[in-house]
Design a protein around this motif. Structure first.
Motif, mmCIF file in Angstrom:
data_model
loop_
_atom_site.group_PDB
_atom_site.id
_atom_site.type_symbol
_atom_site.label_atom_id
_atom_site.label_comp_id
_atom_site.label_asym_id
_atom_site.label_seq_id
_atom_site.Cartn_x
_atom_site.Cartn_y
_atom_site.Cartn_z
ATOM 1 N N TRP A 130 27.455 114.313 -34.412
ATOM 2 C CA TRP A 130 28.227 113.135 -34.078
ATOM 3 C C TRP A 130 28.605 112.358 -35.338
ATOM 4 C CZ3 TRP A 130 24.218 111.358 -29.862
ATOM 5 C CH2 TRP A 130 24.224 112.299 -28.818
ATOM 6 N N ASP A 131 29.538 111.424 -35.170
ATOM 7 C CA ASP A 131 29.955 110.555 -36.261
ATOM 8 C C ASP A 131 28.854 109.540 -36.547
ATOM 9 O OD1 ASP A 131 31.242 107.915 -37.263
ATOM 10 O OD2 ASP A 131 32.775 109.446 -37.626
ATOM 11 N N LEU A 132 28.337 109.561 -37.771
ATOM 12 C CA LEU A 132 27.196 108.701 -38.112
ATOM 13 C C LEU A 132 27.540 107.227 -37.961
ATOM 14 C CD1 LEU A 132 24.374 108.163 -39.273
ATOM 15 C CD2 LEU A 132 25.379 108.323 -41.553
ATOM 16 N N SER A 133 28.670 106.800 -38.533
ATOM 17 C CA SER A 133 29.013 105.375 -38.523
ATOM 18 C C SER A 133 29.125 104.830 -37.105
ATOM 19 C CB SER A 133 30.325 105.143 -39.276
ATOM 20 O OG SER A 133 30.205 105.515 -40.626
ATOM 21 N N LEU A 134 29.932 105.479 -36.294
ATOM 22 C CA LEU A 134 30.148 104.974 -34.943
ATOM 23 C C LEU A 134 28.882 105.074 -34.097
ATOM 24 C CD1 LEU A 134 33.712 106.352 -34.157
ATOM 25 C CD2 LEU A 134 33.034 104.130 -35.081
ATOM 26 N N THR A 135 28.089 106.134 -34.306
ATOM 27 C CA THR A 135 26.840 106.257 -33.551
ATOM 28 C C THR A 135 25.869 105.157 -33.928
ATOM 29 O OG1 THR A 135 27.146 108.664 -33.529
ATOM 30 C CG2 THR A 135 24.986 107.831 -32.915
ATOM 31 N N LEU A 136 25.790 104.844 -35.226
ATOM 32 C CA LEU A 136 24.916 103.757 -35.668
ATOM 33 C C LEU A 136 25.392 102.416 -35.127
ATOM 34 C CD1 LEU A 136 23.989 104.513 -39.405
ATOM 35 C CD2 LEU A 136 22.408 104.142 -37.503
ATOM 36 N N VAL A 137 26.689 102.209 -35.105
ATOM 37 C CA VAL A 137 27.225 100.946 -34.586
ATOM 38 C C VAL A 137 26.896 100.802 -33.105
ATOM 39 C CG1 VAL A 137 29.359 99.712 -34.052
ATOM 40 C CG2 VAL A 137 29.036 100.718 -36.311
ATOM 41 N N ARG A 138 27.080 101.863 -32.349
ATOM 42 C CA ARG A 138 26.766 101.793 -30.915
ATOM 43 C C ARG A 138 25.271 101.554 -30.708
ATOM 44 N NH1 ARG A 138 30.497 106.387 -30.861
ATOM 45 N NH2 ARG A 138 32.519 105.661 -30.077
ATOM 46 N N ALA A 139 24.446 102.201 -31.532
ATOM 47 C CA ALA A 139 23.006 101.979 -31.428
ATOM 48 C C ALA A 139 22.650 100.537 -31.762
ATOM 49 C CB ALA A 139 22.258 102.944 -32.350
ATOM 50 N N ALA A 140 23.341 99.972 -32.764
ATOM 51 C CA ALA A 140 23.090 98.574 -33.128
ATOM 52 C C ALA A 140 23.499 97.636 -32.004
ATOM 53 C CB ALA A 140 23.836 98.232 -34.408
ATOM 54 N N VAL A 141 24.621 97.936 -31.356
ATOM 55 C CA VAL A 141 25.069 97.114 -30.227
ATOM 56 C C VAL A 141 24.049 97.161 -29.098
ATOM 57 C CG1 VAL A 141 26.829 96.873 -28.428
ATOM 58 C CG2 VAL A 141 27.510 97.336 -30.798
ATOM 59 N N GLN A 142 23.556 98.360 -28.785
ATOM 60 C CA GLN A 142 22.592 98.513 -27.705
ATOM 61 C C GLN A 142 21.256 97.851 -28.025
ATOM 62 O OE1 GLN A 142 22.398 102.738 -27.086
ATOM 63 N NE2 GLN A 142 24.519 102.876 -26.341
ATOM 64 N N SER A 143 20.934 97.750 -29.307
ATOM 65 C CA SER A 143 19.668 97.117 -29.694
ATOM 66 C C SER A 143 19.769 95.601 -29.766
ATOM 67 C CB SER A 143 19.202 97.668 -31.052
ATOM 68 O OG SER A 143 20.076 97.243 -32.091
ATOM 69 N N GLY A 144 20.944 95.064 -29.501
ATOM 70 C CA GLY A 144 21.117 93.614 -29.528
ATOM 71 C C GLY A 144 21.270 93.033 -30.913
ATOM 72 N N ALA A 145 21.898 93.763 -31.808
ATOM 73 C CA ALA A 145 22.076 93.292 -33.182
ATOM 74 C C ALA A 145 22.856 91.981 -33.210
ATOM 75 C CB ALA A 145 22.808 94.357 -33.999
ATOM 76 N N ARG A 146 22.501 91.138 -34.149
ATOM 77 C CA ARG A 146 23.221 89.880 -34.325
ATOM 78 C C ARG A 146 24.657 90.165 -34.757
ATOM 79 N NH1 ARG A 146 19.323 87.318 -38.608
ATOM 80 N NH2 ARG A 146 19.272 89.536 -39.133
ATOM 81 N N ARG A 147 25.569 89.321 -34.347
ATOM 82 C CA ARG A 147 26.974 89.530 -34.666
ATOM 83 C C ARG A 147 27.508 88.391 -35.524
ATOM 84 N NH1 ARG A 147 29.706 92.046 -29.119
ATOM 85 N NH2 ARG A 147 27.994 93.493 -28.633
ATOM 86 N N VAL A 148 28.237 88.770 -36.554
ATOM 87 C CA VAL A 148 28.905 87.810 -37.437
ATOM 88 C C VAL A 148 30.397 87.978 -37.204
ATOM 89 C CG1 VAL A 148 29.259 87.044 -39.799
ATOM 90 C CG2 VAL A 148 27.043 88.012 -39.117
ATOM 91 N N THR A 149 31.030 86.965 -36.672
ATOM 92 C CA THR A 149 32.435 87.075 -36.271
ATOM 93 C C THR A 149 33.372 86.704 -37.419
ATOM 94 O OG1 THR A 149 31.843 86.508 -33.990
ATOM 95 C CG2 THR A 149 34.159 86.338 -34.597
ATOM 96 N N VAL A 150 34.333 87.570 -37.651
ATOM 97 C CA VAL A 150 35.336 87.343 -38.688
ATOM 98 C C VAL A 150 36.412 86.409 -38.147
ATOM 99 C CG1 VAL A 150 37.160 88.445 -40.041
ATOM 100 C CG2 VAL A 150 34.941 89.573 -39.784
ATOM 101 N N PRO A 151 36.796 85.370 -38.880
ATOM 102 C CA PRO A 151 37.886 84.506 -38.419
ATOM 103 C C PRO A 151 39.191 85.288 -38.298
ATOM 104 C CG PRO A 151 36.654 83.471 -40.213
ATOM 105 C CD PRO A 151 36.185 84.888 -40.130
ATOM 106 N N GLN A 152 40.001 84.941 -37.328
ATOM 107 C CA GLN A 152 41.281 85.622 -37.140
ATOM 108 C C GLN A 152 42.193 85.465 -38.358
ATOM 109 O OE1 GLN A 152 42.710 87.530 -34.419
ATOM 110 N NE2 GLN A 152 40.495 87.760 -34.112
ATOM 111 N N ASP A 153 42.040 84.380 -39.096
ATOM 112 C CA ASP A 153 42.858 84.187 -40.292
ATOM 113 C C ASP A 153 42.620 85.293 -41.314
ATOM 114 O OD1 ASP A 153 44.018 81.952 -39.283
ATOM 115 O OD2 ASP A 153 42.786 80.515 -40.403
ATOM 116 N N ASP A 154 41.368 85.793 -41.401
ATOM 117 C CA ASP A 154 41.073 86.866 -42.342
ATOM 118 C C ASP A 154 41.807 88.151 -41.963
ATOM 119 O OD1 ASP A 154 39.484 85.119 -43.658
ATOM 120 O OD2 ASP A 154 37.593 86.176 -43.354
ATOM 121 N N LEU A 155 41.973 88.374 -40.672
ATOM 122 C CA LEU A 155 42.725 89.545 -40.233
ATOM 123 C C LEU A 155 44.214 89.375 -40.512
ATOM 124 C CD1 LEU A 155 41.026 90.197 -36.775
ATOM 125 C CD2 LEU A 155 40.685 91.509 -38.864
ATOM 126 N N LEU A 156 44.723 88.192 -40.261
ATOM 127 C CA LEU A 156 46.156 87.948 -40.427
ATOM 128 C C LEU A 156 46.568 87.936 -41.893
ATOM 129 C CD1 LEU A 156 46.608 85.154 -37.728
ATOM 130 C CD2 LEU A 156 47.210 87.576 -37.531
#
Length: 388
Positions: free
Chosen positions: A158-184
């Motif tokens: 499997w894809d390591l990055s995406l598998t690790l991200v999904r595992a982190a989501v399932q483990s309740g990892a803390r989330r740091v939200t990027v401001p929309q201005d940074d995307l724009l």
């Protein structure tokens, strides 16, 4: 707490199936090399680049990073990852082809345990991987050793990055939200083609931080602003920084010829131009997250500058002035000017500017006398304001 970094470099770019996103040109280097420098600047003490095939571009990037003292290794399979990944520190995971501002790298580096950099679902965040109904992964994740090795034990092909991200989501990892201005504004982006990488690089260069240390008088008020204007164009043309630096050295040597022919104003102007080129080379290094040189390469052009000042004056005063200016230049380059303000630091570039002005108005000798007073005051200020 120290941490390691895992960079992904296996997805093909949108330009050609034979090219990788990680090998796209970005800020004077490959994109994966820029990501590695960001991770190292944030505090990563070892960097692993997960690849499916080792290309010449990746090998050259590793060589350049190693030459700059950044510990990096290419990893081709999960067996090697299990062997090389640290078991006592967190890992910063960087997505393939992601461009993220250094401030977000630093923020993730300060956290411990499982954490994800995320962005709210919107049209601007569409290229990123969705992790739930309302958010997408913004390309950075910090995972604990337990989560990393628990995932590696069952990952298979499997894809390591995406598998690790999904595992982190399932483990309740803390989330740091990027401001929309940074995307724009492009401070957070996912690039697939060279055109997209060029646009993201322009954003990085336009928002690049200024030097965080005090510079000399002429450098701070004249040379550095001019270098910030000129360096983005040179960066886009992919001119190697060393070639720019060598051009400054060559011009510095050429500037001694008109001085020897008793055309001091022409020589002073060429020496100032050579110092500007050297400043541009430093700016290119800064944009590429490389440390500007502090050894002999940093002092070749200033050496020609103080040599030209001594040669033009042809007397004891000029020689003493050149020696004092050399001392100030070394202190300025090695950041040993204490609490002195920029206008207090009288560097060779500052002296050249003053001498050029006084020569044009016919006060050649007065320029040397005033320069000597200024450099003496500068040395005294640096000594008296030296921090304990």
């Amino acid at each position: 707490m120290t941490f390691a970094a895992i960079l992904s470099a296996s997805r093909a770019s949108g330009d050609s199936s034979g090219a990788l996103r990680a090998s796209l040109h970005f800020a004077g280097q490959t994109l994966v090399e820029y990501q590695a420098r960001q991770a190292a600047r944030a505090g990563a003490d070892r960097i692993m680049i997960l690849v499916s095939v080792i290309t010449p571009a990746l090998s050259q990037a590793v060589d350049r990073l190693s030459a700059d003292g950044i510990p990096v290794a290419l990893v081709r399979d999960m067996v090697s990852m299990v062997r090389d990944a640290p078991r006592d520190t967190d890992v910063l995971l960087v997505a393939d082809g992601v461009v993220v501002a250094q401030s977000h790298f630093d923020a993730m580096a300060e956290r411990e345990g499982n954490a994800l950099l995320v962005t709210d679902d919107s049209r601007a965040s569409a290229p990123f991987e969705r992790i739930d109904a309302g958010q997408r992964w913004a390309g950075l994740a910090r995972v604990s050793p337990d989560l990393l090795f628990g995932t590696l034990d069952m990952i298979g092909d499997w894809d390591l990055s995406l598998t690790l991200v999904r595992a982190a989501v399932q483990s309740g990892a803390r989330r740091v939200t990027v401001p929309q201005d940074d995307l724009l504004t492009g401070r957070v982006a996912l690039v697939e083609t060279q055109a997209e990488a060029d646009v993201a690089a322009q954003t990085v260069m336009s928002s690049g931080s200024r030097a965080t240390y005090v510079r000399g008088l002429a450098e701070h008020y004249l040379l550095a602003p001019l270098a910030r204007l000129a360096s983005p164009a040179l960066m886009r043309t992919q001119v190697p920084t060393m070639q720019v630096r060598i051009a400054g050295m060559a011009l510095g040597a050429i500037a001694l010829v008109p001085i020897e022919l008793l055309w001091p104003a022409t020589g002073f102007f060429l020496l100032l131009l050579a110092l500007l080129i050297a400043e541009i080379a430093d700016r290119l290094d800064e944009l590429a997250l490389r440390l500007p040189p502090s050894g002999w390469a940093a002092f070749v052009v200033p050496f020609f500058a103080v040599g030209g000042i001594s040669l033009a004056g042809a007397g004891v005063l000029a020689t003493c002035l050149a020696l004092l200016l050399a001392i100030v230049q070394v202190a300025d380059r090695w950041r040993r000017t204490g609490a002195a303000r920029p206008w207090m630091i009288f560097t060779p570039a500052s002296a050249l500017l003053l001498l050029l002005l006084t020569t044009w108005v016919g006060a050649f000798s007065l320029g040397y006398e005033v320069s000597m007073l200024c450099v003496i005051a500068s040395v005294g200020t640096i000594i008296l304001l030296k921090r304990d």
